[in-house]
Design a protein around this motif. Structure first.
Motif: not given
Length: 310
Positions: A95-103, A135-139, A168-172, A219-222
């Motif tokens: 299991c790869a832990d949850s994170h989010r980032h602007t890309p 998408p951007s900034w989604n966990w 920006f990058f953040e771990r849950h 499109p699929a993503l912005k």
């Protein structure tokens, strides 16, 4: 000041440059060739990922992946100017832990069943041929519950974010999302079966870059567009070029692409790139399906999307 040399020295000393005396031009007639056409072969990569599965715990770097770095001189990371691609795998029980980032990110699944991704609380299976969107900034997190090791291609707009700088990058804080909804279908899972049905119904392309092509999402993503392409054995495409950069994943088939002066041979699981404004054509040796990921939405947003048939 007595002469131009003294004037120029005075200008440079103040971190300026005279428009009449540039060290290199700031404008040119058409896009320059910078990033190189290149192909990465899955047959070479898969054994390395297999070995990495034994030696590299995915927690060492959040994800177990191999970044495809364009071989142009001086490049340290990007696959093409605005996007980066990587091969990734997850083993049964991991299991790869949850994170989010602007890309923005997406993944094209190559093989393996029983693996899931959770994006902002929505959990869906990743199946071969599917395109999964983040998408951007989604966990988001990944896990493997079945017997198979899962392999896929990641494509992200990280190089574009590097250029614009809002990284920006953040771990849950809890490692994984707690309130999760299991679904069979959702707008973030672009299913292979649906793509095939849409290609069956699509007319032949007017441009001749493929026999049939459909856009997945609109499109699929912005920042990134996804197109599924179909080409039959013996098909030879027209030569084409675009200001958009493109990363291709070969889901089925084999063939060769000529990009500029480069000849790229490819088959199932391979990834090849067509950098912006470089003329390209495909010659297909077996019935083929490609997934083309491009930065067309970025170019279109600034009225810079152009195409031509040289």
């Amino acid at each position: 000041m007595s002469d131009l040399d003294a004037l120029h020295a005075s200008i440079y000393a103040r971190n300026m440059e005279g428009g009449w005396h540039r060290k290199s031009p700031a404008l040119w007639p058409e896009p320059r060739k910078n990033f190189l056409p290149h192909v990465w072969h899955y047959a070479d990569v898969r054994p390395i990922l297999d070995e990495a599965g034994h030696l590299v715990d995915h927690r060492m770097a959040d994800r177990r992946n191999l970044t495809m770095t364009n071989p142009v001189e001086g490049n340290l990371y990007a696959t093409v100017r605005t996007m980066v691609a990587a091969y990734q795998s997850i083993k049964p029980g991991e299991c790869a832990d949850s994170h989010r980032h602007t890309p923005n990110a997406l993944r094209v699944i190559l093989e393996g069943r029983g693996s899931y991704t959770t994006v902002n609380g929505t959990r869906v299976e990743m199946r071969p041929g599917d395109v999964l969107l983040t998408p951007s900034w989604n966990w988001h997190s990944h896990e493997s519950l079945g017997p198979d090791e899962c392999f896929w291609i990641d494509v992200l707009d990280v190089p574009l974010v590097h250029l614009l700088e809002p990284m920006f990058f953040e771990r849950h804080p809890d490692k994984l999302e707690k309130d999760v909804r299991n679904v069979e279908e959702c707008e973030l899972a672009l299913r292979w079966e649906t793509s095939m049905q849409r290609l069956d119904a699509a007319p032949e392309t007017a441009s001749g870059v493929a026999q049939r092509e459909v856009e997945l999402g609109s499109p699929a993503l912005k920042t990134m567009a996804v197109h599924a392409q179909r080409m039959g054995k013996g098909f030879v495409s027209r030569t084409h070029r675009s200001t958009a950069n493109a990363i291709y994943t070969v889901l089925e088939g084999e063939g060769r692409s000529r990009v500029g002066e480069h000849e790229l041979d490819w088959r199932r699981g391979d990834v090849f790139v067509v950098p912006a404004w470089q003329p390209f054509s495909h010659t297909v040796a077996a019935d083929t399906h490609l997934i083309r990921v491009s930065d067309e939405p970025v170019m279109r947003a600034f009225d810079m999307l152009r195409s031509a048939q040289p």
